[in-house]
Scaffold this motif. Structure first.
Motif, PDB file in Angstrom:
ATOM      1  N   ASP A 135      -8.347  -3.406  -1.389  1.00  0.00           N
ATOM      2  CA  ASP A 135      -8.193  -4.034  -0.082  1.00  0.00           C
ATOM      3  C   ASP A 135      -9.292  -3.510   0.843  1.00  0.00           C
ATOM      4  O   ASP A 135      -9.374  -2.295   1.069  1.00  0.00           O
ATOM      5  CB  ASP A 135      -6.801  -3.692   0.487  1.00  0.00           C
ATOM      6  CG  ASP A 135      -6.530  -4.412   1.797  1.00  0.00           C
ATOM      7  OD1 ASP A 135      -7.482  -4.960   2.397  1.00  0.00           O
ATOM      8  OD2 ASP A 135      -5.360  -4.410   2.238  1.00  0.00           O
ATOM      9  N   ASP A 143      -4.022  -1.453  -5.700  1.00  0.00           N
ATOM     10  CA  ASP A 143      -3.416  -1.925  -4.452  1.00  0.00           C
ATOM     11  C   ASP A 143      -4.199  -3.183  -4.069  1.00  0.00           C
ATOM     12  O   ASP A 143      -5.424  -3.167  -4.052  1.00  0.00           O
ATOM     13  CB  ASP A 143      -3.561  -0.878  -3.342  1.00  0.00           C
ATOM     14  CG  ASP A 143      -2.911  -1.348  -2.048  1.00  0.00           C
ATOM     15  OD1 ASP A 143      -1.930  -2.118  -2.115  1.00  0.00           O
ATOM     16  OD2 ASP A 143      -3.381  -0.947  -0.963  1.00  0.00           O
ATOM     17  N   THR A 144      -3.504  -4.281  -3.799  1.00  0.00           N
ATOM     18  CA  THR A 144      -4.201  -5.539  -3.555  1.00  0.00           C
ATOM     19  C   THR A 144      -4.238  -5.880  -2.066  1.00  0.00           C
ATOM     20  O   THR A 144      -3.515  -5.299  -1.268  1.00  0.00           O
ATOM     21  CB  THR A 144      -3.514  -6.698  -4.305  1.00  0.00           C
ATOM     22  OG1 THR A 144      -2.200  -6.884  -3.764  1.00  0.00           O
ATOM     23  CG2 THR A 144      -3.393  -6.400  -5.782  1.00  0.00           C
ATOM     24  N   THR A 198       0.825  -1.203   0.000  1.00  0.00           N
ATOM     25  CA  THR A 198       0.000   0.000   0.000  1.00  0.00           C
ATOM     26  C   THR A 198       0.863   1.259   0.000  1.00  0.00           C
ATOM     27  O   THR A 198       0.604   2.208  -0.749  1.00  0.00           O
ATOM     28  CB  THR A 198      -0.925  -0.008   1.235  1.00  0.00           C
ATOM     29  OG1 THR A 198      -1.699  -1.200   1.189  1.00  0.00           O
ATOM     30  CG2 THR A 198      -1.838   1.188   1.263  1.00  0.00           C
TER      31      THR A 198
HETATM   32 MG   LIG Z   1      -1.962  -2.918   2.197  1.00  0.00          MG
END
Ligand SMILES: [Mg+2]
Ligand SMILES: Nc1ncnc2c1ncn2[C@@H]1O[C@H](COP(=O)(O)OP(=O)(O)O)[C@@H](O)[C@H]1O
Length: 333
Positions: free
Chosen positions: A109, A193-194, A86
């Motif tokens: 996320d 962002d995963t 992140t």
């Molecule tokens: Mg993260």
């Protein structure tokens, strides 16, 4: 949401991002009579220039390379938490926008840490990817403005439901690819962002990505997971019968005097040097943490000689170089 209109960059910060001498910036500023934001009584070193003017400098000076393709999809990935996905996603996205590119960053996320860095409240009620996949909101209507060049689709806990929704849909691994078609031509970069899981959501992101940056910690214990991650990814792409995207292994939280970090770098180089930027790791720096906490990209507050800014700028340069070169070789073949 935060109003970023009073934030900007200094000449030294622009110079550091552009990798040019400060004189190039001051010449451009006087030539175009660019006015700083906020109090003009500060010494010229401290004057800050707006996001629009910062972007204009990069565009006018042809410093940011031209990309051969619109909508390059980048993802920051690892199914381990806490590696810095992140943090790095946030810095890369926000600085690509300052460098004149048009960026959409998508928080995938449910924890929503990226969204808080982007200035969203933890309990915001804005639409998320979950609403888009369930077709209660169009993808266009889920997009929020952050500052010029930077837009985002924020996340919140509702995104946990996405897993169930995706599971019930036909072509359940290709839903994002279909969604991305709707954004065609709108952005230079779409960045994900995963979340740290092996989920359908992440598999959707893998399918639509042109590039994956695997962020890993420079600690010996974190390298076992990397081996499994790489094997799984390769198997997944094979199974889906799609070619591997461009992959980069990005070591993070490197400490100069730590023997653990040195050992981890040796192992990484031994097995993954093909996927790495030579002699590069993102160093551990308090600025990265402060940036996320204050919801301010490094360029808005860090010193021009910040190691975090230097490392992020180097990572961006290497990423840009890959895309341009990548596209060139593809076109030639
Ligand atoms: Mg993260
Ligand atoms: N280069 C770095 N230097 C110092 N702290 C870092 C760095 N990268 C990440 N961190 C810190 O590590 C923690 C986890 O980072 P985060 O980006 O949330 O990881 P992830 O998204 O992979 O779970 C955060 O507290 C963040 O501030």
């Amino acid at each position: 949401m935060i109003d970023y209109s009073n934030f900007g960059t200094t000449q030294k910060i622009i110079a550091s991002l552009a990798k040019v001498g400060p004189h190039a910036i001051s010449r451009w500023i006087s030539k175009h009579s660019v006015k700083p934001i906020l109090s003009p009584k500060e010494s010229s070193r401290k004057l800050r220039y707006s996001v629009e003017d910062t972007r204009r400098f990069f565009k006018d000076s042809n410093i940011s390379p031209e990309l051969n393709k619109k909508d390059i999809i980048l993802s920051f990935y690892n199914f381990k938490g806490g590696t810095g996905k992140t943090s790095i996603c946030y810095q890369v996205s926000s600085h690509l926008a300052l460098m004149g590119y048009d960026v959409l960053v998508i928080d995938a996320d449910p924890q929503g840490h990226l969204s808080t860095s982007l200035g969203f409240d933890n309990n915001h009620n804005y639409p998320t990817l979950s609403d888009v996949v369930n077709e209660t909101v169009s993808i266009q209507d889920a997009i929020r403005f952050v500052y010029p060049g930077l837009q985002c689709i924020p996340s919140n806990l509702a995104v946990t439901r996405l897993e169930v929704s995706l599971n019930d849909l036909p072509k359940r691994e290709e839903r994002f690819q279909i969604l991305m078609e709707q954004l065609k031509g709108q952005y230079d970069f779409i960045i994900f962002d995963t979340n740290p899981t092996i989920s359908l959501l992440n598999r959707n992101i893998l399918v639509c990505s042109d590039h994956i940056s695997i962020i890993c910690e420079t600690q010996p214990y974190s390298l076992n997971g990397l081996k499994i991650l790489m094997e799984d990814m390769i198997k997944f792409y094979k199974g889906m019968q799609i070619s591997l995207p461009d992959i980069l292994v990005v070591p993070n939280k490197y400490e100069d005097r730590s023997s653990n970090c040195a050992e981890a770098m040796t192992v990484l180089r031994q097995f993954y040097s093909n996927y790495m930027i030579p002699d590069f790791a993102i160093r551990k720096s308090e600025d990265i943490t402060t940036s996320a906490k204050q919801s301010l990209p490094l360029a808005f507050f860090a010193r021009a000689n910040s190691i975090a800014l230097e490392d992020i700028s180097d990572l961006i340069t290497a990423l840009l170089h890959r895309f341009v070169k990548d596209r060139d070789t593809k076109e030639m073949s």
